[in-house]
Scaffold this motif. Sequence first.
Motif, PDB file in Angstrom:
ATOM      1  N   ASP A   1     -15.027  11.347  -6.687  1.00 47.44           N
ATOM      2  CA  ASP A   1     -13.919  10.505  -6.239  1.00 47.44           C
ATOM      3  C   ASP A   1     -14.354   9.593  -5.095  1.00 47.44           C
ATOM      4  O   ASP A   1     -13.968   8.426  -5.035  1.00 47.44           O
ATOM      5  CB  ASP A   1     -12.703  11.338  -5.848  1.00 47.44           C
ATOM      6  CG  ASP A   1     -13.000  12.400  -4.798  1.00 47.44           C
ATOM      7  OD1 ASP A   1     -14.187  12.632  -4.503  1.00 47.44           O
ATOM      8  OD2 ASP A   1     -12.038  12.993  -4.297  1.00 47.44           O
ATOM      9  N   MET A   2     -15.211  10.100  -4.222  1.00 49.64           N
ATOM     10  CA  MET A   2     -15.704   9.267  -3.123  1.00 49.64           C
ATOM     11  C   MET A   2     -16.553   8.120  -3.658  1.00 49.64           C
ATOM     12  O   MET A   2     -16.486   6.994  -3.136  1.00 49.64           O
ATOM     13  CB  MET A   2     -16.501  10.124  -2.148  1.00 49.64           C
ATOM     14  CG  MET A   2     -16.902   9.389  -0.913  1.00 49.64           C
ATOM     15  SD  MET A   2     -15.443   8.873  -0.009  1.00 49.64           S
ATOM     16  CE  MET A   2     -16.179   7.985   1.308  1.00 49.64           C
TER      17      MET A   2
ATOM     18  N   PHE B   1     -14.095   5.532  -4.874  1.00 46.71           N
ATOM     19  CA  PHE B   1     -13.474   4.792  -3.772  1.00 46.71           C
ATOM     20  C   PHE B   1     -14.454   3.788  -3.168  1.00 46.71           C
ATOM     21  O   PHE B   1     -14.096   2.650  -2.884  1.00 46.71           O
ATOM     22  CB  PHE B   1     -12.985   5.731  -2.667  1.00 46.71           C
ATOM     23  CG  PHE B   1     -12.076   6.836  -3.141  1.00 46.71           C
ATOM     24  CD1 PHE B   1     -11.262   6.670  -4.245  1.00 46.71           C
ATOM     25  CD2 PHE B   1     -12.039   8.041  -2.478  1.00 46.71           C
ATOM     26  CE1 PHE B   1     -10.432   7.690  -4.686  1.00 46.71           C
ATOM     27  CE2 PHE B   1     -11.205   9.059  -2.903  1.00 46.71           C
ATOM     28  CZ  PHE B   1     -10.410   8.879  -4.008  1.00 46.71           C
TER      29      PHE B   1
ATOM     30  N   ARG C   1     -15.033   0.830  -5.628  1.00 46.78           N
ATOM     31  CA  ARG C   1     -13.867  -0.070  -5.681  1.00 46.78           C
ATOM     32  C   ARG C   1     -13.757  -0.874  -4.392  1.00 46.78           C
ATOM     33  O   ARG C   1     -13.399  -2.053  -4.410  1.00 46.78           O
ATOM     34  CB  ARG C   1     -12.576   0.709  -5.917  1.00 46.78           C
ATOM     35  CG  ARG C   1     -12.501   1.469  -7.235  1.00 46.78           C
ATOM     36  CD  ARG C   1     -12.708   0.615  -8.444  1.00 46.78           C
ATOM     37  NE  ARG C   1     -11.655  -0.381  -8.528  1.00 46.78           N
ATOM     38  CZ  ARG C   1     -11.710  -1.468  -9.282  1.00 46.78           C
ATOM     39  NH1 ARG C   1     -12.750  -1.713 -10.016  1.00 46.78           N
ATOM     40  NH2 ARG C   1     -10.719  -2.312  -9.292  1.00 46.78           N
ATOM     41  N   THR C   2     -14.059  -0.259  -3.258  1.00 50.69           N
ATOM     42  CA  THR C   2     -13.997  -0.952  -1.976  1.00 50.69           C
ATOM     43  C   THR C   2     -15.066  -2.030  -1.890  1.00 50.69           C
ATOM     44  O   THR C   2     -14.789  -3.159  -1.466  1.00 50.69           O
ATOM     45  CB  THR C   2     -14.154   0.041  -0.812  1.00 50.69           C
ATOM     46  OG1 THR C   2     -13.120   1.027  -0.906  1.00 50.69           O
ATOM     47  CG2 THR C   2     -14.055  -0.663   0.529  1.00 50.69           C
TER      48      THR C   2
ATOM     49  N   ARG D   1     -10.978  -3.786   0.634  1.00 47.64           N
ATOM     50  CA  ARG D   1     -10.290  -2.630   1.201  1.00 47.64           C
ATOM     51  C   ARG D   1      -9.026  -2.261   0.422  1.00 47.64           C
ATOM     52  O   ARG D   1      -8.751  -1.084   0.210  1.00 47.64           O
ATOM     53  CB  ARG D   1      -9.937  -2.922   2.653  1.00 47.64           C
ATOM     54  CG  ARG D   1      -9.332  -1.737   3.364  1.00 47.64           C
ATOM     55  CD  ARG D   1      -8.892  -2.074   4.746  1.00 47.64           C
ATOM     56  NE  ARG D   1     -10.020  -2.525   5.543  1.00 47.64           N
ATOM     57  CZ  ARG D   1      -9.999  -2.609   6.849  1.00 47.64           C
ATOM     58  NH1 ARG D   1      -8.911  -2.299   7.508  1.00 47.64           N
ATOM     59  NH2 ARG D   1     -11.052  -3.015   7.516  1.00 47.64           N
TER      60      ARG D   1
ATOM     61  N   GLN E   1      -8.299  -2.596  -2.774  1.00 45.44           N
ATOM     62  CA  GLN E   1      -8.601  -1.887  -4.017  1.00 45.44           C
ATOM     63  C   GLN E   1      -9.134  -0.483  -3.741  1.00 45.44           C
ATOM     64  O   GLN E   1      -8.862   0.447  -4.507  1.00 45.44           O
ATOM     65  CB  GLN E   1      -9.592  -2.680  -4.860  1.00 45.44           C
ATOM     66  CG  GLN E   1      -8.947  -3.867  -5.544  1.00 45.44           C
ATOM     67  CD  GLN E   1      -9.860  -4.488  -6.578  1.00 45.44           C
ATOM     68  OE1 GLN E   1     -10.874  -3.914  -6.966  1.00 45.44           O
ATOM     69  NE2 GLN E   1      -9.500  -5.675  -7.027  1.00 45.44           N
ATOM     70  N   GLY E   2      -9.882  -0.324  -2.667  1.00 40.26           N
ATOM     71  CA  GLY E   2     -10.346   1.007  -2.290  1.00 40.26           C
ATOM     72  C   GLY E   2      -9.189   1.932  -1.947  1.00 40.26           C
ATOM     73  O   GLY E   2      -9.146   3.075  -2.386  1.00 40.26           O
ATOM     74  N   PHE E   3      -8.245   1.410  -1.168  1.00 36.49           N
ATOM     75  CA  PHE E   3      -7.063   2.211  -0.841  1.00 36.49           C
ATOM     76  C   PHE E   3      -6.207   2.492  -2.079  1.00 36.49           C
ATOM     77  O   PHE E   3      -5.624   3.562  -2.208  1.00 36.49           O
ATOM     78  CB  PHE E   3      -6.220   1.528   0.229  1.00 36.49           C
ATOM     79  CG  PHE E   3      -6.740   1.717   1.627  1.00 36.49           C
ATOM     80  CD1 PHE E   3      -7.097   2.969   2.092  1.00 36.49           C
ATOM     81  CD2 PHE E   3      -6.869   0.641   2.481  1.00 36.49           C
ATOM     82  CE1 PHE E   3      -7.583   3.157   3.377  1.00 36.49           C
ATOM     83  CE2 PHE E   3      -7.352   0.798   3.773  1.00 36.49           C
ATOM     84  CZ  PHE E   3      -7.712   2.061   4.215  1.00 36.49           C
TER      85      PHE E   3
ATOM     86  N   ALA F   1      -7.330   2.857  -5.158  1.00 31.88           N
ATOM     87  CA  ALA F   1      -8.013   3.917  -5.906  1.00 31.88           C
ATOM     88  C   ALA F   1      -7.774   5.272  -5.255  1.00 31.88           C
ATOM     89  O   ALA F   1      -7.535   6.274  -5.934  1.00 31.88           O
ATOM     90  CB  ALA F   1      -9.512   3.620  -5.986  1.00 31.88           C
ATOM     91  N   GLN F   2      -7.814   5.305  -3.942  1.00 31.91           N
ATOM     92  CA  GLN F   2      -7.573   6.560  -3.234  1.00 31.91           C
ATOM     93  C   GLN F   2      -6.131   7.026  -3.428  1.00 31.91           C
ATOM     94  O   GLN F   2      -5.874   8.210  -3.640  1.00 31.91           O
ATOM     95  CB  GLN F   2      -7.871   6.411  -1.752  1.00 31.91           C
ATOM     96  CG  GLN F   2      -7.733   7.705  -1.000  1.00 31.91           C
ATOM     97  CD  GLN F   2      -8.051   7.563   0.475  1.00 31.91           C
ATOM     98  OE1 GLN F   2      -8.080   6.461   1.005  1.00 31.91           O
ATOM     99  NE2 GLN F   2      -8.283   8.679   1.136  1.00 31.91           N
TER     100      GLN F   2
ATOM    101  N   ASN G   1      -4.988  10.553  -5.109  1.00 35.35           N
ATOM    102  CA  ASN G   1      -4.110  11.467  -4.375  1.00 35.35           C
ATOM    103  C   ASN G   1      -2.815  11.726  -5.131  1.00 35.35           C
ATOM    104  O   ASN G   1      -2.297  12.845  -5.109  1.00 35.35           O
ATOM    105  CB  ASN G   1      -3.828  10.935  -2.974  1.00 35.35           C
ATOM    106  CG  ASN G   1      -5.038  11.042  -2.076  1.00 35.35           C
ATOM    107  OD1 ASN G   1      -5.938  11.825  -2.328  1.00 35.35           O
ATOM    108  ND2 ASN G   1      -5.069  10.230  -1.035  1.00 35.35           N
TER     109      ASN G   1
END
Length: 94
Positions: A28-29, A32, A35-36, A41, A43-45, A47-48, A52
């Motif tokens: 998952d990391m 993230f 995507r980031t 930022r 898109q990274g958020f 994906a996170q 979640n």
Amino acid sequence: MFSFFPSPSLAVGYLLACLLLAATPGADMALFLSRTLSGGRAQGFAAQAGANAGLVVHTIAAALGLSALLAASADAYEIVKIAGAVYLLWLAYA
């Protein structure tokens, strides 16, 4: 006498193992990070947040006993597998 709480040494060992596993980056990391780096930022958020949300749904399902139902019933497990496959196909073509 039965005690609900583990011994202090066992609790400390468990806590340390949990912290180590939580700090270890996984797949998952990698998602993230990719995507980031590729989309910024936001898109990274996103994906996170999606990962979640999936964890929350899985936790609620487990708390409601869905895991036990699927372990006990092959038919229920088959239905969930088919529904998941249909959903993935819908995502692929949507």
